[in-house]
Motif scaffolding. Sequence first.
Motif, PDB file in Angstrom:
ATOM      1  N   SER A  85      28.376 -77.529  42.935  1.00 37.17           N
ATOM      2  CA  SER A  85      29.570 -76.782  43.344  1.00 37.17           C
ATOM      3  C   SER A  85      30.829 -77.620  43.466  1.00 37.17           C
ATOM      4  CB  SER A  85      29.315 -76.095  44.697  1.00 37.17           C
ATOM      5  OG  SER A  85      29.092 -77.054  45.719  1.00 37.17           O
ATOM      6  N   ARG A 114      28.568 -70.872  40.636  1.00 38.02           N
ATOM      7  CA  ARG A 114      28.930 -69.478  40.899  1.00 38.02           C
ATOM      8  C   ARG A 114      30.353 -69.165  40.448  1.00 38.02           C
ATOM      9  NH1 ARG A 114      26.954 -71.449  45.727  1.00 38.02           N
ATOM     10  NH2 ARG A 114      24.818 -70.836  46.281  1.00 38.02           N
ATOM     11  N   ASP A 115      31.202 -70.179  40.398  1.00 34.01           N
ATOM     12  CA  ASP A 115      32.618 -69.972  40.077  1.00 34.01           C
ATOM     13  C   ASP A 115      32.985 -70.545  38.724  1.00 34.01           C
ATOM     14  OD1 ASP A 115      33.120 -68.801  42.629  1.00 34.01           O
ATOM     15  OD2 ASP A 115      33.136 -70.814  43.498  1.00 34.01           O
ATOM     16  N   ASN A 156      34.234 -75.690  37.323  1.00 34.98           N
ATOM     17  CA  ASN A 156      35.299 -75.470  38.298  1.00 34.98           C
ATOM     18  C   ASN A 156      35.100 -76.334  39.548  1.00 34.98           C
ATOM     19  OD1 ASN A 156      37.713 -74.337  39.084  1.00 34.98           O
ATOM     20  ND2 ASN A 156      36.811 -72.473  39.895  1.00 34.98           N
TER      21      ASN A 156
END
Length: 233
Positions: A85, A114-115, A156
């Motif tokens: 992340s 997730r992003d 990201n």
Amino acid sequence: MAIVEFKDVTRIYTSGDHEMKALDKVSFTLDEGKFVVILGPSGAGKSTLLNMLGGLDSPTSGTITVNGKDISTLTNNQLADYRASTVGFVFQFYNLIPTLTVYENVALVKEISRDAIDPKRMLAEVGLADHLQNFPSELSGGEQQRVSIARALAKNPKILLCDEPTGALDSETGVLVLKLLLSMARNYGKTIVIVTHNQSIAKMADVVIRVKNGKIRSCEEQSAPMSADEVEW
């Protein structure tokens, strides 16, 4: 605002009765959105420092705080989440999967982040929109490194970690890759950290950290860093 803080970080490796101190009470802070170069000779502790920041290794003592969280106390599973992340990696030798296309190599990050940013968008950003279905072996070294950068940024991440990202490239292609890294960092507001022994790259940095024998010799902000075009290569 500070996004990274190393406080009295020491890393000792042991082999039998022998101890090797790779980092010795290292302390520094990095602000968000900065272009940072960690500079030093081979064996200085640069890669150990980068591995610590990337959650690939843990300190023997001291604390490493990233985005307000002490990552030096995380479990292996928590470190895996942190790597997924928070950080992206760009390596000297690209680490692309040869049996996957350019698009598939970048799209892999959607499985762990997730992003994630759309792979086609990132490949267009690095100038490879026309190479989506090519395989790595069909690309030049500079093009493969651009795929690696697109993959890292597609996660990201808040921080992009680069280990000698131009080391396998000729000087002209290396300058193009550095320009790309700098522009992507600025455009997407990422903190970018490059480990290198190349003094010229340091001239482009907002912050230069000099490492020798496992110690921080200096950590200096540069008020007017050069562009890649201004640096003599």
